[in-house]
Design an enzyme around this catalytic site. Structure first.
Site, PDB file in Angstrom:
ATOM      1  N   TYR B  14      40.441  61.132  32.194  1.00  0.00           N
ATOM      2  CA  TYR B  14      41.775  61.400  31.965  1.00  0.00           C
ATOM      3  C   TYR B  14      42.761  61.658  33.034  1.00  0.00           C
ATOM      4  O   TYR B  14      43.579  60.773  33.363  1.00  0.00           O
ATOM      5  CB  TYR B  14      41.976  63.035  31.184  1.00  0.00           C
ATOM      6  CG  TYR B  14      43.267  63.276  30.558  1.00  0.00           C
ATOM      7  CD1 TYR B  14      43.723  62.940  29.429  1.00  0.00           C
ATOM      8  CD2 TYR B  14      43.992  64.092  31.465  1.00  0.00           C
ATOM      9  CE1 TYR B  14      45.056  63.400  28.915  1.00  0.00           C
ATOM     10  CE2 TYR B  14      45.319  64.663  30.993  1.00  0.00           C
ATOM     11  CZ  TYR B  14      45.758  64.215  29.916  1.00  0.00           C
ATOM     12  OH  TYR B  14      46.993  64.453  29.454  1.00  0.00           O
ATOM     13  N   ASP B  38      51.206  69.556  23.662  1.00  0.00           N
ATOM     14  CA  ASP B  38      51.550  69.477  25.141  1.00  0.00           C
ATOM     15  C   ASP B  38      53.090  69.326  25.364  1.00  0.00           C
ATOM     16  O   ASP B  38      53.986  68.477  25.207  1.00  0.00           O
ATOM     17  CB  ASP B  38      51.134  68.222  25.735  1.00  0.00           C
ATOM     18  CG  ASP B  38      51.303  67.930  27.138  1.00  0.00           C
ATOM     19  OD1 ASP B  38      51.912  68.873  27.689  1.00  0.00           O
ATOM     20  OD2 ASP B  38      50.678  67.084  27.847  1.00  0.00           O
TER      21      ASP B  38
END
Lengths: 125, 125
Positions: B14, B38
């Site tokens: 990631y 997020d």
């Protein structure tokens, strides 16, 4: 809802409670119906009675908790911190790298704590 | 269930996807029905379509993600990491201190991601 600064201050109090060998201070940060999963993947402790036993034992066995990076807030009622747990038992020193996520209720108490650490995060020195 | 090492390798991928400016690599790590919050406290993105748009935009705006401490596993199917997000927009540099918690399905894909950072965790340089 707590401000970010208030959540971070409470998480610092959690660290301080361990570092001053004061389990009652740590326990006082939690709501009566709080849940603790430490480590994540183990059985959850539910309610202050179970938590109190757990924290009395863990504060006694931990020598120091050290922040590894600044405590993070969020846009909600949760905050998170990366720290190391320094344990010394029968002369053997162990460091565990951990991240705690804590969620707070409106009264400012921790209602949920999750501790992310696995077997591979523990190193014997 | 993924091993700790496998979860940590995926979290490193990631970071690498962001740092190599490769949004498709980042998106490929998520399950079709993944959920992303997020930052925590904002509306959840649900499903790969929404995620894909979000990550294409965020990979484009992020200059670098830097680990601030070793990635943590757990005794379950979740892992966590503390890192900083370096953004540069119209000549203004910003650093955001963040902790991500990711949960993996048995196929090794991220099914849930929560990013802990608040307004006070962003610093303009």
């Amino acid at each position: 809802m707590l401000t970010e600064a208030e959540m971070k201050a409470n998480m610092q109090r959690y660290l301080d409670g361990f570092n001053k060998n004061d389990p009652e201070k740590v326990i006082s940060l939690f709501a009566a119906d709080a849940q603790v999963e430490d480590p994540v993947g183990s059985e959850k402790l539910i309610g202050k009675g179970s938590l109190a036993d757990f924290f009395r034992q863990s504060v006694a066995s931990v020598k120091q908790l050290k922040l590894e990076a600044p405590i993070r807030g969020s846009h909600g009622n949760s905050a998170a911190m990366a720290f190391s747990i320094h344990v010394e038992k029968e002369g053997i020193k162990t460091i565990i790298h951990c991240i705690d996520v804590m969620t707070f209720n409106d009264a400012g108490k921790i209602i949920d704590m999750k501790a992310y650490w696995g077997p591979e995060d523990a190193q014997q020195l």
